[in-house]
Design an enzyme around this catalytic site. Structure first.
Site, PDB file in Angstrom:
ATOM      1  CG  ASN A 189      -1.874   1.255   1.441  1.00  0.00           C
ATOM      2  OD1 ASN A 189      -1.732   2.071   0.542  1.00  0.00           O
ATOM      3  ND2 ASN A 189      -2.421   1.233   2.645  1.00  0.00           N
ATOM      4  CD1 TRP A 190       3.217   1.212  -3.078  1.00  0.00           C
ATOM      5  CD2 TRP A 190       3.132   2.427  -4.752  1.00  0.00           C
ATOM      6  NE1 TRP A 190       3.887   0.383  -4.031  1.00  0.00           N
ATOM      7  CE2 TRP A 190       3.875   1.213  -5.020  1.00  0.00           C
ATOM      8  CE3 TRP A 190       3.196   3.442  -5.851  1.00  0.00           C
ATOM      9  CZ2 TRP A 190       4.544   0.781  -6.324  1.00  0.00           C
ATOM     10  CZ3 TRP A 190       3.663   3.177  -6.995  1.00  0.00           C
ATOM     11  CH2 TRP A 190       4.556   1.816  -7.417  1.00  0.00           C
ATOM     12  CE  LYS A 191      -0.256   3.017   4.962  1.00  0.00           C
ATOM     13  NZ  LYS A 191      -0.078   3.093   6.233  1.00  0.00           N
ATOM     14  CG  HIS A 239      -5.772   1.553   5.209  1.00  0.00           C
ATOM     15  ND1 HIS A 239      -5.360   2.597   6.350  1.00  0.00           N
ATOM     16  CD2 HIS A 239      -4.759   0.772   4.929  1.00  0.00           C
ATOM     17  CE1 HIS A 239      -4.326   2.305   6.553  1.00  0.00           C
ATOM     18  NE2 HIS A 239      -3.681   0.960   5.788  1.00  0.00           N
ATOM     19  CD  GLU A 272      -2.956   5.359   6.851  1.00  0.00           C
ATOM     20  OE1 GLU A 272      -2.877   5.240   5.859  1.00  0.00           O
ATOM     21  OE2 GLU A 272      -2.022   4.665   7.590  1.00  0.00           O
ATOM     22  CD  GLU A 326      -3.205  -2.477   7.273  1.00  0.00           C
ATOM     23  OE1 GLU A 326      -2.091  -2.762   6.691  1.00  0.00           O
ATOM     24  OE2 GLU A 326      -3.831  -1.448   7.320  1.00  0.00           O
ATOM     25  N   GLY A 349       2.752   2.250  10.917  1.00  0.00           N
ATOM     26  CA  GLY A 349       3.678   3.290  10.767  1.00  0.00           C
ATOM     27  C   GLY A 349       4.448   3.866  11.748  1.00  0.00           C
ATOM     28  CB  SER A 406       5.734  -1.736  11.897  1.00  0.00           C
ATOM     29  OG  SER A 406       5.250  -0.436  12.035  1.00  0.00           O
ATOM     30  N   GLY A 428       3.152  -1.141   4.276  1.00  0.00           N
ATOM     31  CA  GLY A 428       3.038   0.393   4.139  1.00  0.00           C
ATOM     32  C   GLY A 428       4.551   0.863   3.722  1.00  0.00           C
ATOM     33  N   GLY A 429       5.186   1.260   4.539  1.00  0.00           N
ATOM     34  CA  GLY A 429       6.466   2.033   4.503  1.00  0.00           C
ATOM     35  C   GLY A 429       7.558   1.040   3.561  1.00  0.00           C
TER      36      GLY A 429
END
Ligand code: 13P
Length: 249
Positions: free
Chosen positions: A9-11, A93, A95, A165, A171, A211, A232-233
């Site tokens: 997920n590149w956000k 998600h 977010e 998640e 993150g 993470s 993510g990251g």
């Protein structure tokens, strides 16, 4: 045996040229024994779609409207995603839930609409830190699963992956311990068994997200109920995403 499924997920990151160079590196240097997806922001979907055409890398979107068309300023419909060659969509998600107020009911509407248009769904659930500390993690996740999947048929479950998640692990560098993650994954699988059947529960892919890194993928994937990762990251660089996407359970 469930096939491992790794999703990046590149956000809200990258321009077209940055996206293209990342995808090229994944395609040139990565292998695709696992199911692998990348979910770039909407503005990059066409660029990435052209780059992944004819490859095994699956294109996903990060969100989608509750409607097919019309007066929904700023929204993107499933028809638009399909038109770009998008195959899957991440829905619910944390977010989206916490920053943009998406409720379980909104997520459920989106899941129905995505499936109607033959988009696979990665359906995200997870508790906040306060909920975990109050001992309510299982209850919250069970409720999200129940409400998110309202009126979804057993047949439709074939197109759904659930991603657990824990919000406090996203993150933050904090990862749920493999045991804690596996506990919640087994709660989810049990609930799917109660709602549908043992067969559907056994086939369900449940990803862990929060993470995930090359250094912890092995211990997470070592757990019986963890079938993949929503990253993510570490999905933003080929050198960190390739070891995850290639991880062989
Ligand atoms: P991080 O891997 O950066 O914690 O993000 C997880 C996530 O939210 C993926 O959807």
């Amino acid at each position: 045996m469930r096939r491992s499924y790794m999703a990046g997920n590149w956000k809200m990151n990258y321009t077209r040229s940055e996206a293209l160079s990342l995808v090229k590196e994944l395609l040139e240097n990565g292998s695709f024994k696992n199911k692998v997806l990348v979910a770039p922001p909407f503005t990059l979907l066409e660029t990435v779609s052209n780059a992944v055409k004819g490859t095994e890398l699956i294109l996903g979107a990060q969100n989608m409207s509750t409607a097919e068309s019309g007066a929904h300023t700023g929204e993107i419909s499933p028809l638009m995603l399909k038109d770009l060659g998008v195959q899957a969509v991440i829905l619910g998600h944390s977010e989206r839930r916490s920053i943009y107020g998406e409720t379980n009911e909104i997520v459920n509407t989106k899941i129905h609409l995505a499936l109607k248009h033959s988009l696979e769904v990665i359906f995200c659930v997870g508790e906040t830190l306060e909920e975990r500390e109050a001992g309510a993690a299982e209850k919250i996740v069970r409720d999200q699963v129940l409400k998110g999947l309202k009126d979804i048929s057993e047949k439709q479950m074939e197109s759904i992956t659930i991603a657990y998640e824990p919000v406090w692990a996203i993150g933050t560098g904090k990862t749920a311990s493999p045991e804690d993650a596996d506990d919640i994954h087994s709660v989810i699988r049990k609930e799917i068994e109660e709602l549908y059947s043992k067969e559907t529960a056994d086939q369900l892919i449940i990803q862990y997200g929060g993470s995930v890194k090359p250094s912890n993928v092995k211990e997470l994937m070592g757990k019986a109920n963890i079938d993949g990762a929503l990253v993510g990251g570490a999905a933003l660089k080929a050198e960190t995403f390739i070891p995850i996407m290639e991880y062989n359970k």
